[in-house]
Design an enzyme around this catalytic site. Structure first.
Site, PDB file in Angstrom:
ATOM      1  N   SER A  42       0.975  -1.162  -0.018  1.00 15.34           N
ATOM      2  CA  SER A  42       0.135  -0.071  -0.024  1.00 15.34           C
ATOM      3  C   SER A  42       0.794   1.016   0.070  1.00 15.34           C
ATOM      4  O   SER A  42       0.476   2.103  -0.726  1.00 15.34           O
ATOM      5  CB  SER A  42      -0.977   0.124   1.146  1.00 15.34           C
ATOM      6  OG  SER A  42      -2.038  -0.962   0.946  1.00 15.34           O
ATOM      7  N   SER A 109      -3.446 -11.369  -1.845  1.00 12.55           N
ATOM      8  CA  SER A 109      -3.785 -12.436  -2.796  1.00 12.55           C
ATOM      9  C   SER A 109      -2.444 -13.523  -3.165  1.00 12.55           C
ATOM     10  O   SER A 109      -1.830 -13.482  -3.943  1.00 12.55           O
ATOM     11  CB  SER A 109      -3.661 -11.835  -4.146  1.00 12.55           C
ATOM     12  OG  SER A 109      -2.820 -10.504  -4.423  1.00 12.55           O
TER      13      SER A 109
END
Length: 202
Positions: A42, A109
């Site tokens: 992020s 993921s």
């Protein structure tokens, strides 16, 4: 006169992706960050968005904060829900990309199957997989939210890297180890591969 049998005639009048990319003077693309919690996904995504914004490029970041509290707020963390979480993210991303928007996703993921599903939905030509390869030891040392400590104590089940596996991408477009690279270095390496992909050559 030939009869129009299209029961959805509005689609004949919708603007194309090319029309929208010409308006924005950029190409839509998916930049998919994968890596462990705390690896820097992020942080890099936000810094990249700022650099692209400075260049007049329109972006949209998708991450757990704006997805899990919105469109996916009815999903938990079972294996089925994790797959559905990524599927919805990919479908929403495709809508942004088809509008010419540079879409930046930052999600753990954790396995190749789930990332390959996302790439199929988005379209492989529009999918840039970025592996933030920061080692587990460094991610655990950072542990800003205390998640690794809780996972070590057994308070969080199926925590990626501790009690659940993470599969490294086989052929990422780029790997970034933030225990070695500074934020500026990481973003500069990204810009080298992203800018040629998003620039329109008239």
């Amino acid at each position: 006169m030939e009869e129009n049998n299209n029961i959805y005639p509005i689609f004949d009048r919708m603007l194309t992706r090319q029309d929208k990319e010409e308006l924005l003077k950029q190409r839509g693309v998916m930049i998919w960050f994968t890596g462990l919690s705390g690896s820097g996904k992020s942080t890099i995504a936000i810094a990249l968005e700022r650099e692209l914004h400075k260049r007049g490029l329109l972006c949209r970041i998708l991450d757990g904060d704006n997805i899990r509290t919105g469109i996916n707020n009815n999903l938990g963390f079972s294996e089925t829900d994790r797959v559905e979480n990524i599927r919805r993210i990919a479908e929403v991303s495709k809508l942004f990309i088809d509008t010419g928007i540079i879409t930046i996703a930052a999600f753990i993921s954790p396995n190749n199957d789930i990332r390959e599903m996302a790439a199929r939905i988005v379209g492989p030509d529009d999918f840039l997989e970025i592996f933030v390869s920061t080692p587990l030891a460094e991610c655990e040392k950072r542990d800003v939210k205390g998640l690794y400590a809780k996972a070590r104590r057994g308070e969080i089940k199926n925590f990626t890297g501790i009690s659940a596996p993470f599969e490294a991408p086989e052929h990422p477009a780029l790997s970034l180890d933030t225990s070695v690279l500074s934020l500026e270095e990481s973003v500069n390496r990204l810009l080298e591969i992203v800018l040629p992909r998003v620039s329109r050559h008239e």
